[in-house]
Write an enzyme that holds these catalytic residues in place. Sequence first.
Site, PDB file in Angstrom:
ATOM      1  CE1 TYR A  83      24.264   5.701  81.588  1.00 17.04           C
ATOM      2  CE2 TYR A  83      25.012   3.428  81.468  1.00 17.04           C
ATOM      3  CZ  TYR A  83      24.601   4.517  82.216  1.00 17.04           C
ATOM      4  OH  TYR A  83      24.551   4.433  83.574  1.00 17.04           O
TER       5      TYR A  83
ATOM      6  CG  ASP B 237      18.081   9.729  80.441  1.00 20.84           C
ATOM      7  OD1 ASP B 237      18.426   9.389  81.584  1.00 20.84           O
ATOM      8  OD2 ASP B 237      18.007   8.927  79.494  1.00 20.84           O
TER       9      ASP B 237
ATOM     10  CE  LYS C  90      13.163   5.227  79.983  1.00 21.19           C
ATOM     11  NZ  LYS C  90      14.309   4.377  80.336  1.00 21.19           N
TER      12      LYS C  90
END
Length: 523
Positions: free
Chosen positions: A262, A297, A369
């Site tokens: 990330y 995500d 998640k």
Amino acid sequence: MNPKLRLDPEMVRKARRLAERAAQPVVELARTHTTVSVERAVLRLAGLSGADPDGTPWVNHLVDAVRADVGLAHGVALPVWDALLHGGYDDLTQLAQKASAVRFRIPEGDAAREARAAARAAVARGIARIDTRRRERERLIERWGDPPQPWIYLIVATGDIYEDIPQAKAAAREGADVIAVIRSTGQSLLDYVPEGATREGYAGTYATQENFRLMRAALDEVSAELGRYVRLTNYASGLCMPEIATLAGLERLDMMLNDSMYGILFRDINPIRTFVDQRFSRQVHARAGIIINTGEDNYLTTADAVEAAHTVTVSQLLNEYFAKEAGLADWQLGLGHAFEIDPWLPDSFRLELAHALLARELFPDCPLKWMPPTRHMTGDIFFGYLHDAFFNLAGALTGQGILLVGMMTEAITTPWLSDRDLALQNVRYVLRTAGRLREDFHPAPDGFIAQRARQVLGEAVDLLERIVDHGLLNAIADGTFGLMKRPPEGGKGREGVFAHADGYYNPATELLESTSYEGTRDE
């Protein structure tokens, strides 16, 4: 959960073998390098805290002084404890306060052995404190009870920790099982951890040890009131990832956002710095019993959620390998994925079910998640509320472990308390009426959902083969994930990375790799 997609077991094994081969060179890189934040985390484990009157942490002062004199290729432990033992200083804080006047050296012979032993003993006490906090969590869960999955995950962050606390308590009373305090915008790019309780943050609240302590104490109060343990999460990412992971362990946080890529992709942090920092961070999380949440995500906010679905699967497999290599167990892997397909695309809900069920079956023992829609929220709050309900239903149908609560005001404003209440009602309604529907949900073996899942897995294997041939760092540089191109020598923080010299010593890594947690939980 019984497999419903009839995935080819050999294809699944091949995917994991390829992910391991792709990740191993990066792991070796992480094993043979250190960073300024890793070294500062060592000092934090040894008990050094606090900051000067200008807010610069003492760990920064001490690491910078060692770096100026002897570099960091040997680590900070040997020069710092050599100075502590032979310089007449009372403790690490006094040494840090006078660091600019100290002449550090790399000790040899008996002096090196003495420094090594003293550093190891000091860091061992810090790891013992983390073990104590983990045992404390286990006792509280046994006393108050653990809510069943899926855990309802709600974000609270006003910028003011003293405003966050009552909002977090209110959210827990309305049904939230996990409270996430997102960080102030830009904190990931600070090369220091702010000190103390903070009241001024933008679109989030600063991650500090005192803020962690205050929120954990508040959630313990409401947990006792409600008779269920309410979890706390924050973000271990950015330039201070190892330090924030360490502080989370010391203050008994329960989850941390900790994705392997990330920071590289979305904050332009140097790839090597990120991989070195994430390995140390995950070793700390493993010891602390913290569940990590990964960030796949985010790829789907910049790349198309249908065309790039396989990149999410590839990242999940890489994150799984990186995490397990660092010592994390399946129950600690909150691998991420998201509900980000254009809702007006024909069969979009069926596609979402295929992707979610694929993740669920690839990682059957992980508390995945599941992230709500954000990219295609338009400001129409009525459609947004319906769209979030479809997301909640997909989570129920596919057995996700952690459901982040979607907000109908996404893309408009920071949600009001009333918005959160309505969003929590949406989740509770769906889970109450359809929470067990997955027992009856069996996609046709050769139907659209199963075929789509197998297609994505096949594309993930193809991509992993290319990454093995080309190298993961090169794949990141080429924009494979989230369309972001990040070369290995670029990005922020590269100057804070150092290759190990012969004789490098890190007592924290040594202890985390050679000792294990002894607690009450079955491992």
